[in-house]
Write an enzyme that holds these catalytic residues in place. Structure first.
Site, PDB file in Angstrom:
ATOM      1  N   GLY A 188      -8.668   1.742  -0.312  1.00 26.67           N
ATOM      2  CA  GLY A 188      -7.301   1.486   0.120  1.00 26.67           C
ATOM      3  C   GLY A 188      -6.358   1.683  -1.056  1.00 26.67           C
ATOM      4  N   LYS A 189      -5.245   2.377  -0.845  1.00 27.63           N
ATOM      5  CA  LYS A 189      -4.280   2.588  -1.937  1.00 27.63           C
ATOM      6  C   LYS A 189      -3.384   1.354  -2.033  1.00 27.63           C
ATOM      7  CE  LYS A 189      -2.490   6.646  -2.892  1.00 27.63           C
ATOM      8  NZ  LYS A 189      -3.154   7.093  -4.153  1.00 27.63           N
ATOM      9  N   ILE A 190      -3.969   0.285  -2.539  1.00 24.55           N
ATOM     10  CA  ILE A 190      -3.284  -1.001  -2.651  1.00 24.55           C
ATOM     11  C   ILE A 190      -2.588  -1.066  -4.011  1.00 24.55           C
ATOM     12  CG2 ILE A 190      -3.602  -3.501  -2.683  1.00 24.55           C
ATOM     13  CD1 ILE A 190      -6.162  -2.985  -0.954  1.00 24.55           C
ATOM     14  N   VAL A 197       0.863  -1.178   0.000  1.00 23.25           N
ATOM     15  CA  VAL A 197       0.000   0.000   0.000  1.00 23.25           C
ATOM     16  C   VAL A 197       0.900   1.230   0.000  1.00 23.25           C
ATOM     17  CG1 VAL A 197      -1.872  -1.198   1.209  1.00 23.25           C
ATOM     18  CG2 VAL A 197      -0.223   0.129   2.514  1.00 23.25           C
ATOM     19  N   PHE A 198       0.396   2.292  -0.575  1.00 23.86           N
ATOM     20  CA  PHE A 198       1.241   3.478  -0.692  1.00 23.86           C
ATOM     21  C   PHE A 198       0.431   4.733  -0.432  1.00 23.86           C
ATOM     22  CE2 PHE A 198      -0.526   2.897  -4.910  1.00 23.86           C
ATOM     23  CZ  PHE A 198      -0.740   4.185  -5.385  1.00 23.86           C
TER      24      PHE A 198
END
Length: 309
Positions: A160-162, A36-37
């Site tokens: 979610g920044k997956i 994630v980011f």
């Protein structure tokens, strides 16, 4: 856009030289997208000799939310991440606008190959780059509606920044650029407007600023949230509601927003011009946004974290 490489990054608990920052070829995230980011921006104010990181706490709170989806152990608190970010920017001696990329990822597991992420340890890195425009901020963009649909929450949650999710974005972006467009707009599985390839979307109709809802499989964007608040402060009516594709063809104004893209006007969708090419609402929002992030609006100083104290 040519980007100069930084001197230092943060990896596994320490600041290391850029050329010395390595991860093993068996890193789980490299093979399966299990990371994630976040993306943050720091804005340089020449008059004040200061850099301001915009809404840093909000970004790291969202990062802490994102790691929950794929069982990543992020061992740094929000306050510790803020301190690491400020030290990283100082060590690189940035005196310009920057883009900051933290990444929490699954590293090397005991079995090397496999899907069981519960047994794979977690790692963390962060770097920053001198960075200008991601997409043009003047002149206007010509975008298309992508034939690729936005990946739904029941497959991988967009809130979610997956990292693996962004293959979806890469496919839409590649299709757009190969077809001669600047970027793409996703539709959801049921045909409603979602967002851009990697940014949220706003539309203006009859003086009202409208954006798509969270259940349209969008990232809960921090800039999106910011602009909704700023619009209210400027007495611009706002709505969060579903948008049909056909509305894009009859809207008065349209723009992308996000940390990377900032606030970029769109002048054409699928070869159809927006009605008001002067874009008064968009320009007003853009002007106010850049004044805020550069520390020129005292009212919003609580959103800014100074780097050089």
């Amino acid at each position: 856009m040519e980007i100069a490489l930084p001197k230092f990054c943060f990896l596994e608990g320490e600041f290391v030289k850029w050329d010395d920052a390595k991860v093993p070829v068996s890193t789980h995230a490299l093979h399966y997208g299990t990371a994630v980011f976040a993306g943050l921006r720091g804005y340089w104010n020449e008059e004040q000799n200061q850099m301001y990181v915009f809404r840093i706490r909000d970004h790291f709170e969202r990062l802490h939310d994102s790691v929950r989806f794929i069982f990543i152990d992020l061992k740094y608190s929000v306050d510790e991440l803020i301190d690491i970010t400020k030290e990283l920017l100082r060590k690189n001696e940035f005196r310009c606008d920057v883009y900051i990329r933290p990444l929490a990822f699954k590293s090397v597991g005991p079995r090397i190959v496999g899907m069981d992420i519960t047994t794979v340890p977690s790692s963390f890195l962060m770097f920053a780059l001198a960075f200008g425009e991601y997409l043009p901020l003047t002149g206007g963009l010509h975008v298309c509606t992508s034939t690729w649909r936005r990946i739904p929450d029941v497959v991988i949650p967009a809130r979610g920044k997956i990292s693996g999710t962004y293959v979806n974005s890469c496919l839409a972006k590649a299709e757009a650029t190969h077809s001669g467009f600047n970027d793409a707009i996703f539709l959801t599985e049921n045909g409603y407007v979602s967002e851009g390839s990697a940014m949220n979307l706003f539309m203006v109709r009859n003086g009202t600023l409208i954006t798509t809802p969270e259940y349209a499989d969008i990232l809960e964007g921090i800039i999106r949230k910011t602009l909704l608040q700023v619009a209210l402060d400027l007495d611009i009516p706002t709505e969060v509601r579903p948008i049909q594709r056909s509305e894009l063809y009859v809207c008065d104004e349209l723009f992308f927003c996000g940390t990377g893209v900032q606030l970029a006007p769109i002048v054409k969708v699928d070869h159809r011009e927006v009605k008001n090419t002067d874009m008064p609402v968009t320009k007003k929002m853009q002007e106010e946004f850049f004044a805020i992030v550069r520390g020129k609006r005292e009212k919003y100083k609580h959103w800014l974290t100074p780097v050089y104290e």
